[in-house]
Design an enzyme around this catalytic site. Sequence first.
Site, mmCIF file in Angstrom:
data_model
loop_
_atom_site.group_PDB
_atom_site.id
_atom_site.type_symbol
_atom_site.label_atom_id
_atom_site.label_comp_id
_atom_site.label_asym_id
_atom_site.label_seq_id
_atom_site.Cartn_x
_atom_site.Cartn_y
_atom_site.Cartn_z
ATOM 1 N N LYS A 278 12.871 -7.940 14.077
ATOM 2 C CA LYS A 278 13.698 -7.995 12.862
ATOM 3 C C LYS A 278 14.925 -8.890 13.085
ATOM 4 O O LYS A 278 15.383 -9.570 12.169
ATOM 5 C CB LYS A 278 14.123 -6.583 12.446
ATOM 6 C CG LYS A 278 12.957 -5.707 11.981
ATOM 7 C CD LYS A 278 12.333 -6.213 10.682
ATOM 8 C CE LYS A 278 11.312 -5.249 10.105
ATOM 9 N NZ LYS A 278 10.724 -5.734 8.836
ATOM 10 N N SER B 160 15.936 -5.210 8.419
ATOM 11 C CA SER B 160 16.287 -3.811 8.678
ATOM 12 C C SER B 160 17.676 -3.812 9.311
ATOM 13 O O SER B 160 18.098 -4.830 9.874
ATOM 14 C CB SER B 160 15.288 -3.216 9.671
ATOM 15 O OG SER B 160 15.761 -1.981 10.177
ATOM 16 N N SER C 164 0.818 -1.224 0.000
ATOM 17 C CA SER C 164 0.000 0.000 0.000
ATOM 18 C C SER C 164 0.845 1.266 0.000
ATOM 19 O O SER C 164 0.321 2.356 -0.237
ATOM 20 C CB SER C 164 -0.944 0.006 1.212
ATOM 21 O OG SER C 164 -0.195 0.164 2.404
ATOM 22 N N ALA D 197 13.890 -6.533 18.062
ATOM 23 C CA ALA D 197 13.804 -7.966 18.388
ATOM 24 C C ALA D 197 13.080 -8.722 17.280
ATOM 25 O O ALA D 197 13.497 -9.827 16.892
ATOM 26 C CB ALA D 197 13.087 -8.162 19.728
ATOM 27 N N ASN E 131 7.446 -8.204 2.805
ATOM 28 C CA ASN E 131 7.838 -6.800 2.973
ATOM 29 C C ASN E 131 7.020 -6.108 4.064
ATOM 30 O O ASN E 131 7.532 -5.218 4.743
ATOM 31 C CB ASN E 131 7.642 -6.073 1.636
ATOM 32 C CG ASN E 131 7.636 -4.571 1.800
ATOM 33 O OD1 ASN E 131 8.668 -3.954 2.031
ATOM 34 N ND2 ASN E 131 6.455 -3.963 1.733
ATOM 35 N N TYR F 283 10.684 -3.700 17.896
ATOM 36 C CA TYR F 283 10.988 -3.684 16.454
ATOM 37 C C TYR F 283 12.319 -4.391 16.197
ATOM 38 O O TYR F 283 12.407 -5.270 15.335
ATOM 39 C CB TYR F 283 11.033 -2.237 15.956
ATOM 40 C CG TYR F 283 11.257 -2.099 14.455
ATOM 41 C CD1 TYR F 283 10.255 -2.472 13.551
ATOM 42 C CD2 TYR F 283 12.449 -1.602 13.937
ATOM 43 C CE1 TYR F 283 10.446 -2.346 12.179
ATOM 44 C CE2 TYR F 283 12.646 -1.477 12.563
ATOM 45 C CZ TYR F 283 11.646 -1.842 11.691
ATOM 46 O OH TYR F 283 11.834 -1.726 10.323
HETATM 47 N N1 LIG Z 1 11.615 2.842 5.725
HETATM 48 C C1 LIG Z 1 12.667 2.439 6.378
HETATM 49 O O1 LIG Z 1 13.505 3.259 6.771
HETATM 50 C C2 LIG Z 1 12.893 0.978 6.630
HETATM 51 C C3 LIG Z 1 14.177 0.579 7.026
HETATM 52 C C4 LIG Z 1 14.411 -0.761 7.254
HETATM 53 C C5 LIG Z 1 13.396 -1.682 7.080
HETATM 54 N N2 LIG Z 1 12.147 -1.274 6.722
HETATM 55 C C6 LIG Z 1 11.122 -2.319 6.535
HETATM 56 O O2 LIG Z 1 10.624 -2.240 5.225
HETATM 57 C C7 LIG Z 1 9.319 -2.814 5.164
HETATM 58 C C8 LIG Z 1 8.403 -1.872 4.418
HETATM 59 O O3 LIG Z 1 8.267 -0.686 5.168
HETATM 60 P P1 LIG Z 1 8.230 0.759 4.498
HETATM 61 O O4 LIG Z 1 9.405 1.505 4.992
HETATM 62 O O5 LIG Z 1 7.943 0.663 3.073
HETATM 63 O O6 LIG Z 1 6.998 1.400 5.325
HETATM 64 P P2 LIG Z 1 5.468 1.627 4.928
HETATM 65 O O7 LIG Z 1 5.381 2.571 3.812
HETATM 66 O O8 LIG Z 1 4.784 1.954 6.215
HETATM 67 O O9 LIG Z 1 5.022 0.192 4.433
HETATM 68 C C9 LIG Z 1 4.709 -0.838 5.334
HETATM 69 C C10 LIG Z 1 3.667 -1.694 4.681
HETATM 70 O O10 LIG Z 1 3.370 -2.773 5.562
HETATM 71 C C11 LIG Z 1 1.966 -2.873 5.610
HETATM 72 N N3 LIG Z 1 1.458 -3.569 6.786
HETATM 73 C C12 LIG Z 1 1.577 -3.241 8.090
HETATM 74 N N4 LIG Z 1 0.919 -4.134 8.855
HETATM 75 C C13 LIG Z 1 0.378 -5.046 7.985
HETATM 76 C C14 LIG Z 1 -0.415 -6.213 8.128
HETATM 77 N N5 LIG Z 1 -0.817 -6.642 9.341
HETATM 78 N N6 LIG Z 1 -0.771 -6.898 7.026
HETATM 79 C C15 LIG Z 1 -0.397 -6.494 5.790
HETATM 80 N N7 LIG Z 1 0.329 -5.385 5.589
HETATM 81 C C16 LIG Z 1 0.706 -4.680 6.674
HETATM 82 C C17 LIG Z 1 1.456 -1.457 5.535
HETATM 83 O O11 LIG Z 1 0.088 -1.502 5.181
HETATM 84 P P3 LIG Z 1 -1.059 -0.545 5.751
HETATM 85 O O12 LIG Z 1 -1.116 0.607 4.781
HETATM 86 O O13 LIG Z 1 -2.280 -1.380 5.725
HETATM 87 O O14 LIG Z 1 -0.650 -0.141 7.136
HETATM 88 C C18 LIG Z 1 2.374 -0.943 4.432
HETATM 89 O O15 LIG Z 1 1.892 -1.340 3.173
HETATM 90 C C19 LIG Z 1 8.908 -3.052 6.615
HETATM 91 O O16 LIG Z 1 9.073 -4.422 6.914
HETATM 92 C C20 LIG Z 1 9.895 -2.217 7.407
HETATM 93 O O17 LIG Z 1 10.108 -2.717 8.690
HETATM 94 C C21 LIG Z 1 11.875 0.038 6.478
#
Ligand SMILES: NC(=O)c1ccc[n+]([C@@H]2O[C@H](COP(=O)([O-])OP(=O)(O)OC[C@H]3O[C@@H](n4cnc5c(N)ncnc54)[C@H](OP(=O)(O)O)[C@@H]3O)[C@@H](O)[C@H]2O)c1
Length: 274
Positions: free
Chosen positions: A155, A138, A10, A153, A86, A151
């Site tokens: 990851k 992450s 999303s 823990a 993801n 978070y």
């Molecule tokens: N951005 C960073 O700096 C960063 C760094 C390291 C790792 N990450 C990791 O990268 C991944 C993607 O995150 P992002 O940075 O792209 O953030 P984001 O834009 O918030 O995307 C997270 C996605 O996960 C979805 N989600 C959350 N809970 C869910 C559930 N129960 N079922 C299905 N979907 C769910 C959200 O959907 P909704 O719209 O429904 O909430 C959203 O689509 C995550 O695993 C995050 O931990 C991010």
Amino acid sequence: MPVALITGCSSGFGEALALAFVERGYRVIATMRKPAAAPPSLKALAAAKPDDFVLAALDVTDAEMRKGIIDFAVQRFGSLDLLINNAGVGARGSFEDTPESQWRTMFETNLFGPLDLVRLALPVMRRQGAGRILNVTSVAAVLKTPLMAAYCASKHALDTATAALDIETRSFGVRVLCVMPGPFKTSLPQKSLDRQASAPYARIAAHFNATFDGMEAKAPSDLTPVVNAALAAATDADPVLRYTAGTDVVPILPPILQALAPLQAIGLRLTGQD
Ligand SMILES: NC(=O)c1ccc[n+]([C@@H]2O[C@H](COP(=O)([O-])OP(=O)(O)OC[C@H]3O[C@@H](n4cnc5c(N)ncnc54)[C@H](OP(=O)(O)O)[C@@H]3O)[C@@H](O)[C@H]2O)c1
């Protein structure tokens, strides 16, 4: 055409990955909790390429939906070549201010849901004799960050499980790998399950929140490094366990990852694999 299932499309990385893998010639099932509220880019793609790109509902914490989406992928496209776990959720807050229920939500979303999707995808990929699973971890999997214990823990656990599974599954032609991003500008902070600091933690929270806010403000909004890391992890003939992206902001990370590498070699030796 290879078939990819991606969770959490999303916003952020998930949206970018869905677009990139279609561009690379994959048939993509882009999943999210509310497909009706999908980003316009993905809605347009679903309308333009209905045979190659599908939007589907998946809350990764819902066991029936997890089973349903794997069955759907196989019925609709006949195979499942790539699973990208993801979807994830962040949270800031002191340990004392965070109820156990929030730890459970975090682990259901960041660990148990993704691992169950792995469990469901593995028989399909084993039968195919090929497949790749990418778990988006992450830098928090390795760096222990105050006010983010749950978070980190979750990851860390996903990173460790991935490393072990990759050894278990590779003789079947299936690889389980990590995409390990550093900080990027996505919707993660807005969707984060933050807790207000109680009085005893006000000082430490003010200090660390200022540090995190500064890091988030400087984070790049171009998600290309994460996309490229995932494309490499999905297609490299001889892949490595961890594909990092944007981790140069954390200079101590490369030696830590280098130090972890021999553990993988020991695991391989124990199974008699090279
Ligand atoms: N951005 C960073 O700096 C960063 C760094 C390291 C790792 N990450 C990791 O990268 C991944 C993607 O995150 P992002 O940075 O792209 O953030 P984001 O834009 O918030 O995307 C997270 C996605 O996960 C979805 N989600 C959350 N809970 C869910 C559930 N129960 N079922 C299905 N979907 C769910 C959200 O959907 P909704 O719209 O429904 O909430 C959203 O689509 C995550 O695993 C995050 O931990 C991010």
